[in-house]
Write a protein that holds these residues in place. Sequence first.
Motif, PDB file in Angstrom:
ATOM      1  N   GLU A 200       0.845  -1.186   0.000  1.00  0.00           N
ATOM      2  CA  GLU A 200       0.000   0.000   0.000  1.00  0.00           C
ATOM      3  C   GLU A 200       0.889   1.247   0.000  1.00  0.00           C
ATOM      4  O   GLU A 200       2.073   1.169   0.311  1.00  0.00           O
ATOM      5  CB  GLU A 200      -0.911  -0.002   1.232  1.00  0.00           C
ATOM      6  N   PRO A 201       0.334   2.420  -0.355  1.00  0.00           N
ATOM      7  CA  PRO A 201       1.145   3.644  -0.410  1.00  0.00           C
ATOM      8  C   PRO A 201       1.866   3.931   0.899  1.00  0.00           C
ATOM      9  O   PRO A 201       1.328   3.715   1.986  1.00  0.00           O
ATOM     10  CB  PRO A 201       0.115   4.739  -0.733  1.00  0.00           C
ATOM     11  N   SER A 202       3.084   4.427   0.775  1.00  0.00           N
ATOM     12  CA  SER A 202       3.906   4.715   1.942  1.00  0.00           C
ATOM     13  C   SER A 202       3.386   5.924   2.714  1.00  0.00           C
ATOM     14  O   SER A 202       2.929   6.908   2.128  1.00  0.00           O
ATOM     15  CB  SER A 202       5.353   4.983   1.514  1.00  0.00           C
ATOM     16  N   GLU A 203       3.464   5.827   4.027  1.00  0.00           N
ATOM     17  CA  GLU A 203       3.136   6.957   4.890  1.00  0.00           C
ATOM     18  C   GLU A 203       4.371   7.837   5.100  1.00  0.00           C
ATOM     19  O   GLU A 203       4.279   8.910   5.689  1.00  0.00           O
ATOM     20  CB  GLU A 203       2.637   6.457   6.258  1.00  0.00           C
ATOM     21  N   TYR A 204       5.513   7.373   4.604  1.00  0.00           N
ATOM     22  CA  TYR A 204       6.777   8.037   4.893  1.00  0.00           C
ATOM     23  C   TYR A 204       7.511   8.489   3.638  1.00  0.00           C
ATOM     24  O   TYR A 204       7.333   7.939   2.547  1.00  0.00           O
ATOM     25  CB  TYR A 204       7.713   7.086   5.663  1.00  0.00           C
ATOM     26  N   PHE A 205       8.381   9.467   3.839  1.00  0.00           N
ATOM     27  CA  PHE A 205       9.405   9.831   2.872  1.00  0.00           C
ATOM     28  C   PHE A 205      10.697   9.154   3.325  1.00  0.00           C
ATOM     29  O   PHE A 205      10.987   9.128   4.522  1.00  0.00           O
ATOM     30  CB  PHE A 205       9.644  11.340   2.853  1.00  0.00           C
ATOM     31  N   VAL A 206      11.468   8.622   2.387  1.00  0.00           N
ATOM     32  CA  VAL A 206      12.800   8.098   2.692  1.00  0.00           C
ATOM     33  C   VAL A 206      13.772   8.878   1.810  1.00  0.00           C
ATOM     34  O   VAL A 206      13.674   8.834   0.580  1.00  0.00           O
ATOM     35  CB  VAL A 206      12.909   6.586   2.421  1.00  0.00           C
ATOM     36  N   GLU A 207      14.696   9.614   2.433  1.00  0.00           N
ATOM     37  CA  GLU A 207      15.510  10.602   1.719  1.00  0.00           C
ATOM     38  C   GLU A 207      16.976  10.515   2.126  1.00  0.00           C
ATOM     39  O   GLU A 207      17.299  10.343   3.307  1.00  0.00           O
ATOM     40  CB  GLU A 207      14.969  12.002   2.030  1.00  0.00           C
ATOM     41  N   ALA A 208      17.866  10.671   1.156  1.00  0.00           N
ATOM     42  CA  ALA A 208      19.304  10.671   1.429  1.00  0.00           C
ATOM     43  C   ALA A 208      19.705  11.996   2.072  1.00  0.00           C
ATOM     44  O   ALA A 208      19.436  13.066   1.522  1.00  0.00           O
ATOM     45  CB  ALA A 208      20.085  10.449   0.145  1.00  0.00           C
ATOM     46  N   ILE A 209      20.355  11.936   3.227  1.00  0.00           N
ATOM     47  CA  ILE A 209      20.866  13.136   3.891  1.00  0.00           C
ATOM     48  C   ILE A 209      22.174  13.561   3.233  1.00  0.00           C
ATOM     49  O   ILE A 209      22.477  14.748   3.139  1.00  0.00           O
ATOM     50  CB  ILE A 209      21.086  12.870   5.395  1.00  0.00           C
ATOM     51  N   GLU A 210      22.943  12.585   2.786  1.00  0.00           N
ATOM     52  CA  GLU A 210      24.168  12.821   2.042  1.00  0.00           C
ATOM     53  C   GLU A 210      24.215  11.805   0.905  1.00  0.00           C
ATOM     54  O   GLU A 210      23.410  10.867   0.891  1.00  0.00           O
ATOM     55  CB  GLU A 210      25.392  12.683   2.966  1.00  0.00           C
ATOM     56  N   PRO A 211      25.078  11.986  -0.097  1.00  0.00           N
ATOM     57  CA  PRO A 211      25.134  11.009  -1.191  1.00  0.00           C
ATOM     58  C   PRO A 211      25.214   9.583  -0.642  1.00  0.00           C
ATOM     59  O   PRO A 211      26.001   9.306   0.262  1.00  0.00           O
ATOM     60  CB  PRO A 211      26.408  11.396  -1.943  1.00  0.00           C
ATOM     61  N   ALA A 212      24.364   8.708  -1.170  1.00  0.00           N
ATOM     62  CA  ALA A 212      24.244   7.364  -0.587  1.00  0.00           C
ATOM     63  C   ALA A 212      24.247   6.283  -1.656  1.00  0.00           C
ATOM     64  O   ALA A 212      23.794   6.492  -2.784  1.00  0.00           O
ATOM     65  CB  ALA A 212      22.963   7.275   0.237  1.00  0.00           C
ATOM     66  N   THR A 213      24.769   5.124  -1.273  1.00  0.00           N
ATOM     67  CA  THR A 213      24.720   3.920  -2.105  1.00  0.00           C
ATOM     68  C   THR A 213      24.018   2.839  -1.306  1.00  0.00           C
ATOM     69  O   THR A 213      24.361   2.602  -0.133  1.00  0.00           O
ATOM     70  CB  THR A 213      26.139   3.432  -2.474  1.00  0.00           C
ATOM     71  N   VAL A 214      23.014   2.214  -1.897  1.00  0.00           N
ATOM     72  CA  VAL A 214      22.284   1.159  -1.203  1.00  0.00           C
ATOM     73  C   VAL A 214      22.275  -0.119  -2.043  1.00  0.00           C
ATOM     74  O   VAL A 214      22.306  -0.075  -3.270  1.00  0.00           O
ATOM     75  CB  VAL A 214      20.822   1.570  -0.887  1.00  0.00           C
ATOM     76  N   ILE A 215      22.249  -1.249  -1.338  1.00  0.00           N
ATOM     77  CA  ILE A 215      22.059  -2.553  -1.972  1.00  0.00           C
ATOM     78  C   ILE A 215      20.585  -2.881  -1.815  1.00  0.00           C
ATOM     79  O   ILE A 215      20.092  -2.997  -0.696  1.00  0.00           O
ATOM     80  CB  ILE A 215      22.910  -3.651  -1.295  1.00  0.00           C
ATOM     81  N   SER A 216      19.869  -2.988  -2.924  1.00  0.00           N
ATOM     82  CA  SER A 216      18.418  -3.137  -2.871  1.00  0.00           C
ATOM     83  C   SER A 216      17.942  -4.453  -3.468  1.00  0.00           C
ATOM     84  O   SER A 216      18.578  -5.005  -4.372  1.00  0.00           O
ATOM     85  CB  SER A 216      17.742  -1.981  -3.621  1.00  0.00           C
ATOM     86  N   ILE A 217      16.809  -4.920  -2.949  1.00  0.00           N
ATOM     87  CA  ILE A 217      16.115  -6.078  -3.513  1.00  0.00           C
ATOM     88  C   ILE A 217      14.659  -5.676  -3.721  1.00  0.00           C
ATOM     89  O   ILE A 217      13.999  -5.220  -2.782  1.00  0.00           O
ATOM     90  CB  ILE A 217      16.170  -7.308  -2.584  1.00  0.00           C
TER      91      ILE A 217
END
Length: 200
Positions: A91-108
């Motif tokens: 369902e739609p997110s209730e949150y924002f997820v935001e990079a505070i500084e340049p970021a690299t993530v491993i995602s699935i």
Amino acid sequence: MENVKVFLNFLRKFVTITDEEFEKSIQPVLKVRKFRKKEFLVKQGEIEHYFNFISKGIIRKYYKTSKVETNVQISTEGQVILGQQSFLSREPSEYFVEAIEPATVISIRHDKLEELYAQSKRMERLGRLVITHMMIVSDTWQMQMIKMTPRERFIAFVNKNPELMRRVPQKYLASYLNIKPETFSRFKHLLKNNPNNMAA
């Protein structure tokens, strides 16, 4: 790939995984994603499609009411962050997820994770253990917010995350710790000028 190796070490905290098993089953579904400072991983109202492990950088999760932003998570290297409610419920997110500084993530992606679970009971168990870990971390933090005074929360956070005091804007930390900005500034000033007295 160094980013992926760090994620493998994280998974090995929960179950034993051989290099061969990782390369065959898990690595093919991983996606390395990079975000600029202030770029969103997901916005409020969007579906969260990704489980994210932070390889580099700092990311925050917050919700917005009127013009007020309330930070509920600030995570850095070696930690997991996502719109968990949206990811699990679709369902739609209730949150924002935001990079505070340049970021690299491993995602699935959610669909790839479901395919991974279907491969074996071990992969399903790994997923359950990771989710359980996330819930324990979240509940522990919520209990600290309830039981600790603002001063105790500040001291506990500084002792555990000294580097974040330098890397994260003060207004974000004050919101995350549920401390008024002026009180946070006073605690920070006291810590700088008399750390022994602050810790007492």
